[in-house]
Design a protein around this motif. Sequence first.
Motif, PDB file in Angstrom:
ATOM      1  N   PRO A   1       0.834  -1.208   0.000  1.00  0.00           N
ATOM      2  CA  PRO A   1       0.000   0.000   0.000  1.00  0.00           C
ATOM      3  C   PRO A   1       0.865   1.254   0.000  1.00  0.00           C
ATOM      4  CG  PRO A   1      -0.801  -1.576   1.609  1.00  0.00           C
ATOM      5  CD  PRO A   1       0.518  -2.093   1.128  1.00  0.00           C
ATOM      6  N   PRO A   2       0.389   2.324  -0.613  1.00  0.00           N
ATOM      7  CA  PRO A   2       1.206   3.543  -0.704  1.00  0.00           C
ATOM      8  C   PRO A   2       1.417   4.198   0.657  1.00  0.00           C
ATOM      9  CG  PRO A   2      -1.034   3.962  -1.469  1.00  0.00           C
ATOM     10  CD  PRO A   2      -0.927   2.480  -1.249  1.00  0.00           C
ATOM     11  N   ASP A   3       2.543   4.911   0.747  1.00  0.00           N
ATOM     12  CA  ASP A   3       2.842   5.757   1.909  1.00  0.00           C
ATOM     13  C   ASP A   3       2.884   4.972   3.213  1.00  0.00           C
ATOM     14  OD1 ASP A   3       2.784   7.964   0.146  1.00  0.00           O
ATOM     15  OD2 ASP A   3       0.617   8.148   0.403  1.00  0.00           O
TER      16      ASP A   3
ATOM     17  N   LEU B   1     -14.277  -8.492  -6.644  1.00  0.00           N
ATOM     18  CA  LEU B   1     -13.197  -7.835  -5.911  1.00  0.00           C
ATOM     19  C   LEU B   1     -13.013  -6.397  -6.372  1.00  0.00           C
ATOM     20  CD1 LEU B   1     -10.544 -10.712  -5.763  1.00  0.00           C
ATOM     21  CD2 LEU B   1     -12.053  -9.928  -3.931  1.00  0.00           C
ATOM     22  N   VAL B   2     -13.121  -6.152  -7.667  1.00  0.00           N
ATOM     23  CA  VAL B   2     -12.981  -4.785  -8.181  1.00  0.00           C
ATOM     24  C   VAL B   2     -14.080  -3.893  -7.612  1.00  0.00           C
ATOM     25  CG1 VAL B   2     -13.193  -3.374 -10.261  1.00  0.00           C
ATOM     26  CG2 VAL B   2     -11.736  -5.418 -10.273  1.00  0.00           C
ATOM     27  N   PHE B   3     -15.312  -4.381  -7.590  1.00  0.00           N
ATOM     28  CA  PHE B   3     -16.418  -3.595  -7.054  1.00  0.00           C
ATOM     29  C   PHE B   3     -16.187  -3.229  -5.596  1.00  0.00           C
ATOM     30  CE2 PHE B   3     -20.511  -3.437  -4.782  1.00  0.00           C
ATOM     31  CZ  PHE B   3     -21.159  -2.428  -5.493  1.00  0.00           C
ATOM     32  N   LEU B   4     -15.712  -4.180  -4.811  1.00  0.00           N
ATOM     33  CA  LEU B   4     -15.563  -3.963  -3.374  1.00  0.00           C
ATOM     34  C   LEU B   4     -14.365  -3.119  -3.021  1.00  0.00           C
ATOM     35  CD1 LEU B   4     -16.426  -7.525  -1.998  1.00  0.00           C
ATOM     36  CD2 LEU B   4     -17.929  -5.551  -2.159  1.00  0.00           C
ATOM     37  N   THR B   5     -13.359  -3.059  -3.888  1.00  0.00           N
ATOM     38  CA  THR B   5     -12.090  -2.408  -3.530  1.00  0.00           C
ATOM     39  C   THR B   5     -11.790  -1.175  -4.379  1.00  0.00           C
ATOM     40  OG1 THR B   5     -10.778  -3.757  -5.073  1.00  0.00           O
ATOM     41  CG2 THR B   5     -11.143  -4.666  -2.863  1.00  0.00           C
ATOM     42  N   SER B   6     -12.742  -0.703  -5.157  1.00  0.00           N
ATOM     43  CA  SER B   6     -12.453   0.392  -6.090  1.00  0.00           C
ATOM     44  C   SER B   6     -12.019   1.671  -5.373  1.00  0.00           C
ATOM     45  CB  SER B   6     -13.672   0.663  -6.988  1.00  0.00           C
ATOM     46  OG  SER B   6     -14.783   1.078  -6.206  1.00  0.00           O
ATOM     47  N   ASP B   7     -12.370   1.834  -4.094  1.00  0.00           N
ATOM     48  CA  ASP B   7     -11.972   3.033  -3.350  1.00  0.00           C
ATOM     49  C   ASP B   7     -10.775   2.777  -2.435  1.00  0.00           C
ATOM     50  OD1 ASP B   7     -13.433   1.369  -1.668  1.00  0.00           O
ATOM     51  OD2 ASP B   7     -14.351   3.026  -0.564  1.00  0.00           O
ATOM     52  N   TRP B   8     -10.155   1.600  -2.538  1.00  0.00           N
ATOM     53  CA  TRP B   8      -8.962   1.321  -1.733  1.00  0.00           C
ATOM     54  C   TRP B   8      -7.750   1.963  -2.404  1.00  0.00           C
ATOM     55  CZ3 TRP B   8      -9.178  -4.486   0.128  1.00  0.00           C
ATOM     56  CH2 TRP B   8     -10.364  -4.682   0.876  1.00  0.00           C
ATOM     57  N   GLU B   9      -6.750   2.295  -1.592  1.00  0.00           N
ATOM     58  CA  GLU B   9      -5.584   3.022  -2.086  1.00  0.00           C
ATOM     59  C   GLU B   9      -4.741   2.155  -3.005  1.00  0.00           C
ATOM     60  OE1 GLU B   9      -6.311   2.531   1.061  1.00  0.00           O
ATOM     61  OE2 GLU B   9      -6.949   4.489   1.830  1.00  0.00           O
ATOM     62  N   ARG B  10      -4.322   2.767  -4.127  1.00  0.00           N
ATOM     63  CA  ARG B  10      -3.383   2.124  -5.040  1.00  0.00           C
ATOM     64  C   ARG B  10      -2.010   2.748  -4.867  1.00  0.00           C
ATOM     65  NH1 ARG B  10      -8.478   0.362  -5.910  1.00  0.00           N
ATOM     66  NH2 ARG B  10      -8.679  -1.087  -7.653  1.00  0.00           N
TER      67      ARG B  10
END
Length: 465
Positions: free
Chosen positions: A250-252, A456-465
């Motif tokens: 995960p970033p940062d 998985l894409v639907f559930l995680t679309s707002d997770w940090e890339r």
Amino acid sequence: MPQPVPTHTIPPRLKRTVRPERVATPGADEAARDPRAFWRAVEDGGTPVVGEDDGTGHRPVTFLWRGGDELADVILVANKIADADSYDHNRMERVPGTDVWHLTYRMRGDWRASYTVAPVPADGAPAPEGSLSAMTRLRRERALAVADPEDRPAVARWFDALAHAVPDPLARERLDATASVVSLPEAPPELWRPVGGRAAAGASTGASAGTGPSADERAPAEGEVTTAELVSDRLGNTRTVWVHRPALAPPDGRPWPVAVLLDGRDWHSLPLAPLLDGLIADGTLPPALTVMVDSLDPATRTRELACDDAFVDFLGHELLPWLGDRHGITGDPGRTLVAGQSLGGLTAVYAAHRAPHRFGRALSQSGSFWWPNVAVTGGESERMARLVAGADTVPGRIHLSAGLNEWALLDANRRLRDALSARGADLGRDPGYVALTEYNGGHDRACWRAGLPEGLVFLTSDWER
């Protein structure tokens, strides 16, 4: 000794009222004239033989088997197309005087299914001991338990045939060592499929295969999969878990989001890790830890994945803390999801309902939302929808999927979607927080592995890339 299966977890027995249309087999005349040339052509293209769209979105799909007088029957066993009520409908015909057995269905062009072929010997010889898998033996027990007395001989005959079932040796696709797969050209692409020996995002397969991914897509950085034995005090058992940690973090320096996958042995053996590596590398999925949780034996699975509070406590109070001791994981329920199939899909939504402080996202594939069986509970069924209707909160996001051939649970999934939407509206939630995907298939790992990335894409679309 094996534990008896609780009868309230046996799915309702609903007889299929509509079956696929059988049509004349294209090429049967050629097979009669020159069987050797016919088989050479089939071997070059693989099976099943898929014809052109007939203008209505349907195609002829021909399944074949090679055999002679040593066989009394050849039965096609396609997921949710064939069952104990349809033995005759799924019998192949033999081209007279040849070794060509054939059956052709007219199917919509987006159909996908796993299948086997059961060549039943003419001498009545039984299949080798242990030919039925543990799950198929459980299905036999369930089917006989709920069948009407007059139907039990047909059920027994069906499972006797299943004992002879084997993969199609000429199939273009395989599910695993036990089954083949048919994917028609308009079926959703299977991103899991290996290209150059590795799973790669963007690959499509089967009759609709394209040119494949670029060299960069073929070789995403490999993550690490570790295996451990986790002892549960709450459940009184020990199970294997597999943890996939991708190469990208995960970033940062943020803590790891977590995806918990039930029936983890199936996903680990796919294998799932290369797919995750590819989808994370190309940005389709965010970096996250994926923990695949074994379900032990069928009886234990059935007990633990039927809205069992002790199992939910195990996930939230034993599995996640164990994972946190080894990795810096998030405590944010909006960054923690649980996913499952069938009873596991039921449990995924139940875990998010019962422990919203820990699981804020749920993915259910072919969720058994008919549960419990109305025939043995005095009238109660679809408990999850009732629980949702009175809930104080709803999960952050839920993705449901079910097959059009799953006549015992498709409507229950639709009703749960409606209950979630209604309760979400009452609580001021955006209606888009719940989604239901309906696919042209059945209760089938071939469909689940194709559909997992979408959820998985639907559930995680707002997770940090």
